[in-house]
Structures are given as C-alpha cells and as structure tokens.
Design a protein around this motif. Structure first.
Motif, short mmCIF file in Angstrom:
data_model
loop_
_atom_site.label_atom_id
_atom_site.label_comp_id
_atom_site.label_asym_id
_atom_site.label_seq_id
_atom_site.Cartn_x
_atom_site.Cartn_y
_atom_site.Cartn_z
N HIS A 1 0.67 -1.13 0.00
CA HIS A 1 0.15 -0.15 0.15
C HIS A 1 0.82 1.44 -0.01
O HIS A 1 0.26 2.30 -0.24
CB HIS A 1 -0.96 0.10 1.17
CG HIS A 1 -0.17 0.15 2.42
ND1 HIS A 1 0.34 -1.07 3.20
CD2 HIS A 1 -0.08 0.85 3.54
CE1 HIS A 1 0.84 -0.86 4.48
NE2 HIS A 1 0.73 0.43 4.42
N TRP A 2 2.17 1.06 0.31
CA TRP A 2 3.22 2.38 0.09
C TRP A 2 3.42 2.66 -1.29
O TRP A 2 4.14 3.63 -1.36
CB TRP A 2 4.33 2.03 1.04
CG TRP A 2 4.11 2.20 2.49
CD1 TRP A 2 3.06 2.96 3.01
CD2 TRP A 2 4.99 1.82 3.74
NE1 TRP A 2 3.03 2.78 4.39
CE2 TRP A 2 4.21 2.19 4.83
CE3 TRP A 2 6.13 1.03 3.64
CZ2 TRP A 2 4.93 2.13 6.08
CZ3 TRP A 2 6.78 0.89 4.86
CH2 TRP A 2 6.14 1.27 5.90
N LEU A 3 3.14 1.81 -2.17
CA LEU A 3 3.67 2.01 -3.48
C LEU A 3 2.50 2.28 -4.50
O LEU A 3 1.56 1.86 -4.46
CB LEU A 3 4.12 0.55 -4.09
CG LEU A 3 5.21 -0.19 -3.24
CD1 LEU A 3 5.61 -1.34 -3.78
CD2 LEU A 3 6.40 0.63 -2.99
N SER A 4 2.91 3.42 -5.28
CA SER A 4 1.94 3.78 -6.24
C SER A 4 2.53 3.60 -7.74
O SER A 4 3.64 4.30 -8.08
CB SER A 4 1.79 5.41 -6.21
OG SER A 4 1.04 5.81 -4.88
N PRO A 5 1.98 2.78 -8.41
CA PRO A 5 2.42 2.25 -9.62
C PRO A 5 2.37 3.17 -10.79
O PRO A 5 1.22 4.11 -10.93
CB PRO A 5 1.95 1.08 -10.18
CG PRO A 5 0.46 1.11 -9.23
CD PRO A 5 0.89 1.76 -8.08
N VAL A 6 3.52 3.37 -11.62
CA VAL A 6 3.29 4.31 -12.82
C VAL A 6 3.05 3.50 -13.96
O VAL A 6 4.16 2.62 -14.48
CB VAL A 6 4.71 5.25 -13.10
CG1 VAL A 6 4.72 6.03 -14.28
CG2 VAL A 6 4.72 5.96 -11.70
N ILE A 7 2.10 3.32 -14.67
CA ILE A 7 1.71 2.44 -15.62
C ILE A 7 2.01 3.29 -16.88
O ILE A 7 1.06 4.04 -17.04
CB ILE A 7 0.23 1.85 -15.74
CG1 ILE A 7 0.08 1.14 -14.18
CG2 ILE A 7 -0.06 0.66 -16.68
CD1 ILE A 7 1.02 -0.15 -13.85
N HIS A 8 2.76 2.72 -17.73
CA HIS A 8 3.09 3.33 -18.99
C HIS A 8 2.07 2.81 -20.06
O HIS A 8 1.49 1.65 -20.05
CB HIS A 8 4.52 3.19 -19.66
CG HIS A 8 5.51 3.72 -18.78
ND1 HIS A 8 5.86 5.03 -18.90
CD2 HIS A 8 6.39 3.13 -17.69
CE1 HIS A 8 6.91 5.35 -17.95
NE2 HIS A 8 7.00 4.27 -17.18
#
Length: 321
Positions: free
Chosen positions: A314-321
């Motif tokens: 929950h600490w991670l915010s993904p950057v989806i290309h």
C-alpha cells in the motif's frame, strides 16, 4: 593523515526532458522564472523529495506518495501557498509526468510550490499574503548515491534552526542554508556529512536526513520536539524495525556526549536512503564497519521500496506506461 570524504557512486544522470510548470508539461529549458520572483529572493518556497523504484516485475512505483503529498500540503499551508492542485490532482500530475518522461529506471521527483509575485496594490517587501503562488515539478533518474560502506560525520558547530524560528516540520527552501553551512564545514574538515545539534545541545538531524543510533540492541532516534523534520523515511524505519525486526524503538533526546558511546549509527532520508555512519568526529563505530542492526534495517528498507515485502504494497503507487 588527512582524510577525504567518501566518494559516492558515480552515476550517469541524463535529466528527464520535461517538467510540469504553471499548469502544463513543458520542455525543461522553457521552465523559467523572473529574477524578481519572491521565492528566488526570499526563500519562500516548499518542496518534497520523492523516490520511485523499479520492482522485480519491472514496474516503476513511487514510494509513499500519499504521505509526501500530505506533508507538502502542510508545508504549503504554513507559507500560505494557495491555489495549488488538491492531493488527488497532484498525484495524477506527478505520475503523468513520469509517464510523459518515459521514466523506466529508479527516479527522483521534486514538486516545489513557491511564492511568485506581489499582487496588484500590495506594497514592496517580503511577505506571505498578497503574493501569488506557483508550482513546478521536475523528475530525473536517480539510483543510490551514498556509499553502502558508510560515511564519516562531524558534529557541526552550526546549530539546527529552532522550530520557533523556522518550522522544522516544513521543507522550506530557505532553511537549507543552515544545512549547507554545516555540510561545507564538515567536508572542509574531511568528513562526509555533519550531525547537527539543536539549541538545547541535543542531537537533531544530519544536514538532510534523520539520525538513528543503536544502544544495547535498542533503536533510538530524536523526538519531533528536538526541532527535526517529521521524516517519512524515519517513520518507515520505525515501522519496519518494530513490526518486522522486533526491535525496541525509542524516541528520546540524545545528548552530545552520548554520541560517543553508541553501538551503531545511521542516517535515514528519501535521498540518502539508509546510510551507515562509521565515525562521529574522532569516535570510530564498529571499528569502521557496518553494524548488524544497521545492515538489517538497510536491507529490509531496500526490499520494501522495491515491493519485495507484500504487507507494505500500500506504500507503492505504480506508474503504468
């Protein structure tokens, strides 16, 4: 024999080509401000330093983005920086900028909110109200830049600015002159960084990070009342140390003289990550080697930021290309 500061790993950093500036994504060379900008003249800006890490699956994740943006909001409120995007919009802008820059390696993100210009009818001088606000966000590739083998710290004669003079909980650009003076003095003496005391003579922080020491198997760090930044990496370390390593974590004052009897010491910050301290002034720690608890904390932290500890996803915010 004179010592020279430890050399951090040399990394090729090709700056990302675009920045977010005044409501739009532009080429970095086009993001210019007038020399009369209030923040440029008076240091009235606030910022965050945020990291994004590539996971084993190849996904770029921004670490603790929500917490960083919350702190940015609190810092901006202190300087009356108004008309900024709300947290959800700020998050979307930041993630979209990483996509726009096609970021695919470990990266650093710096949002900076600043005072721009006096509004019509407002008299000349330094002030907070009656001044317009601006926002810029830049990103760049950034891996680890501190040596895993540790650093040597001097105890600075420059004291940390007290919270009653300049809020310690806010990342205000002007306050970093205090850190620069301490760092310059330490490096001229052959050290890598400086530990700074507060006005009461107790340990506050290093120049850009929080400090932890180990004594008798306990992890100890100065309390927020010691005029320190409420560090997000500091909170991460305390959470992981308690929940995953079973360590006793104590927040209390650490006196000047106590620094010369600690078993281990390390710095913790978004930029430096977790870096061992192997010497404080003349005092050598662990015969110049990395301590066992420091090594465990560092290893766990680096696994967590890369998504290898599922309970903290929950600490991670993904950057989806």
């Amino acid at each position: 024999m004179a010592h020279t500061p430890n050399q951090a790993p040399t990394l090729a950093r090709k700056p990302h080509l675009h920045v977010y500036f005044e409501g739009q994504v532009v080429e970095a060379a086009q993001a210019l401000i007038p020399v009369t900008t209030q923040a440029f003249n008076y240091g009235t800006a606030v910022f965050e330093g945020i990291r994004a890490y590539v996971s084993d699956a190849g996904v770029l994740n921004v670490f603790r983005l929500e917490d960083h943006l919350k702190r940015l909001e609190n810092s901006a409120r202190l300087l009356q920086l108004d008309n900024l995007p709300d947290r959800a919009e700020m998050k979307a802008i930041l993630v979209d900028l990483l996509r726009h820059n096609q970021a695919s390696t470990d990266s650093y993100i710096r949002p900076l909110a600043y005072k721009k210009a006096l509004l019509p009818g407002v008299g000349f001088g330094v002030k907070l109200s009656g001044v317009s606000s601006g926002l810029v966000i830049n990103t760049l590739p950034m891996g680890a830049y501190m040596p895993a083998s540790g650093v040597r710290c001097a105890i600075s004669t420059w004291r940390r600015i007290p919270d009653v003079s300049l809020p310690a909980r806010a990342k205000i650009t002007g306050s970093y002159a205090n850190s620069a003076l301490a760092m310059e003095s330490a490096q001229r003496q052959g050290f890598d960084d400086a530990l700074m005391l507060n006005v009461h003579g107790n340990l506050a922080e290093s120049t850009t990070s929080n400090v932890f020491v180990v004594k008798d198997g306990c992890l100890i760090t100065p309390p927020l009342s010691a005029h320190i930044l409420e560090g997000i990496t500091r909170d991460t370390v305390m959470t992981l140390a308690r929940a995953e390593l079973g360590l006793k974590v104590i927040e209390r004052d650490i006196s000047f003289s106590e620094l010369f009897s600690v078993d281990e010491c390390f710095l913790a910050g978004t930029g430096v990550e977790i870096v061992p301290v192997t010497q404080i002034d003349h005092y050598s720690i662990q015969a110049g080697q990395v301590g066992n608890i420091t090594a465990k904390v560092r290893d766990l932290y680096l696994k967590t930021v890369r998504g290898q500890v599922p309970q903290y996803a929950h600490w991670l915010s993904p950057v989806i290309h």
